[in-house]
Structures are given as C-alpha cells and as structure tokens.
Scaffold this motif. Structure first.
Motif, short mmCIF file in Angstrom:
data_model
loop_
_atom_site.label_atom_id
_atom_site.label_comp_id
_atom_site.label_asym_id
_atom_site.label_seq_id
_atom_site.Cartn_x
_atom_site.Cartn_y
_atom_site.Cartn_z
N ASP A 24 9.99 37.68 -16.68
CA ASP A 24 9.07 36.88 -16.87
C ASP A 24 9.12 36.16 -18.09
N GLY A 25 8.18 35.88 -18.39
CA GLY A 25 8.63 34.87 -19.86
C GLY A 25 8.94 35.53 -21.28
N LEU A 26 8.19 37.06 -20.81
CA LEU A 26 8.37 38.00 -22.29
C LEU A 26 9.38 39.10 -22.05
N VAL A 92 13.18 39.15 -35.53
CA VAL A 92 11.83 38.42 -35.36
C VAL A 92 11.23 38.02 -34.51
N ALA A 93 12.56 37.32 -33.62
CA ALA A 93 11.96 37.03 -32.19
C ALA A 93 11.84 38.39 -31.17
N VAL A 94 12.57 38.94 -31.21
CA VAL A 94 12.43 40.59 -30.39
C VAL A 94 11.29 40.87 -31.22
N GLY A 95 10.59 40.85 -32.06
CA GLY A 95 9.58 41.67 -32.88
C GLY A 95 8.52 41.07 -32.16
N LEU A 96 8.22 39.68 -32.59
CA LEU A 96 6.70 39.14 -31.22
C LEU A 96 7.26 39.52 -29.90
N ALA A 100 4.51 41.25 -28.67
CA ALA A 100 3.81 40.71 -27.54
C ALA A 100 3.46 41.16 -26.42
N ARG A 101 3.90 42.58 -26.03
CA ARG A 101 4.32 43.34 -24.81
C ARG A 101 3.41 44.58 -25.15
N GLY A 102 2.52 44.32 -26.37
CA GLY A 102 1.85 45.85 -26.51
C GLY A 102 2.59 46.78 -27.10
N ASN A 103 4.06 46.52 -27.61
CA ASN A 103 4.57 47.38 -28.68
C ASN A 103 4.34 47.38 -29.25
N ALA A 143 2.07 43.86 -40.25
CA ALA A 143 0.17 43.94 -40.79
C ALA A 143 -0.99 44.13 -39.67
N ARG A 144 -0.78 42.68 -39.54
CA ARG A 144 -1.44 42.77 -38.22
C ARG A 144 -1.67 43.38 -36.88
N VAL A 145 -0.56 43.57 -36.19
CA VAL A 145 0.41 44.23 -34.96
C VAL A 145 -0.49 45.90 -35.81
N ASP A 146 -0.34 46.32 -36.41
CA ASP A 146 -0.33 47.22 -37.22
C ASP A 146 -1.16 47.12 -37.28
N ARG A 147 -2.35 47.76 -37.68
CA ARG A 147 -3.99 47.28 -37.41
C ARG A 147 -4.91 47.11 -36.63
N ASP A 148 -3.98 45.82 -35.69
CA ASP A 148 -4.78 45.57 -34.28
C ASP A 148 -4.49 46.95 -33.22
N ALA A 149 -3.83 46.74 -33.16
CA ALA A 149 -2.29 47.61 -31.94
C ALA A 149 -2.79 47.46 -31.04
#
Length: 165
Positions: A24-26, A92-96, A100-103, A143-149
């Motif tokens: 898929d796209g991710l 960085v791209a793998v982190g994104l 995006a996958r929810g991890n 920081a956003r990903v940590d905060r919002d999960a």
C-alpha cells in the motif's frame, strides 16, 4: 529482477529475500493479487538534487516509505562523505512511515534518531536539502506523535526538504 517463491518468501537469483508482494502507499504488504502502489526501483543512482526532488514528491503524495527507498539509494550509492546525511533522511522518512501507520513509539524514536544525525551534519547539505530545518521538523513531529499517540496523515504533515520545514 525476477523472483521465485521459496516457501513463504520471495528470493532473487542469488537467494536474497525480495518481497514481491504488492504494497500500500505506506509500504505495508498486501495479499498477492491485490492491486498495490508501485514500488520504487532499487539501486537507482541519482544526483543529490534529483534525490531531494523525487523524495519531496513522494512525501507530498503521502508515501514516506517510498521516499525512504530513494534516500536509501543515495545512502548506498553516494560518496562516503554524504552517507550519514542520506541515512539520517531515510530514518526520518521511516519515522514518518511508522507514525502514519500508528506506531507512535517507533515513529517518534526514528524521527528523533534521524533529527540527531541531521543536526550533526556539518556544512551545506547537497541538493538544496535544508538539513537543519528537516531536523527541527522531525523533532516537532516526534513530540506531537508522543503527545497524541494517534496516526498522522503523512501527506499533510510531510516536511519541506528545501527551504523551511
């Protein structure tokens, strides 16, 4: 490259694992026979400017996994002096991708690791890449990903690779 199936793994002529399943796209594997998103060809040698341009288009399209493959090509084919930079961009791209996958945990970790490596880059980055700005973007997203999960939308939060992120 042709592949053959050996058990549940696809292998090339040398026996190396090559997953030929559609994705898929991710970058997540889909069942065989399912239409997927085209894969990035492996081992393409690009100029730094071409790398940045192609990766930006993929990031803007919400395909950070595929952008990671473009950065990986630059990391593996570029001069030794640039390998750490392109490896950081791949992280960085793998982190994104993971964000995006929810991890959230894995995404934030890779975004920070890539940001640290980018911050260590000394001098002007090739291809017009703004390594400082991308590092700042990666830290903010971590920081956003940590905060919002919660999963992020990869296309709407992708970095600007040139200029300011």
């Amino acid at each position: 490259m042709s592949t053959s199936q050996s058990g549940d793994r696809d292998r090339d002529e040398e026996g190396r694992a090559r997953n030929a399943r559609p994705r898929d796209g991710l970058g997540r594997p889909l069942p065989y026979g399912t239409p997927g998103v085209g894969r990035q060809p492996e081992g393409v040698v690009r100029t730094p400017a071409e790398t940045v341009t192609e990766a930006q288009a993929l990031l803007d399209a919400g395909r950070p996994f595929h952008a990671h493959e473009v950065f990986e090509d630059a990391w593996k084919s570029g001069p030794d002096s640039e390998r750490a930079l392109w490896r950081a961009m791949a992280q960085v791209a793998v982190g994104l991708t993971h964000a995006a996958r929810g991890n959230a945990r894995g995404g934030a970790r890779l975004l920070r690791r890539g940001a640290e490596a980018l911050a260590a880059w000394d001098g002007e980055a090739p291809g017009g890449l703004n390594a400082v700005s991308v590092a700042q973007w990666a830290r903010r997203l971590a920081a956003r990903v940590d905060r919002d999960a919660t999963p992020v939308d990869a296309a709407s939060c992708s970095p600007r690779l040139r200029g300011t992120a």
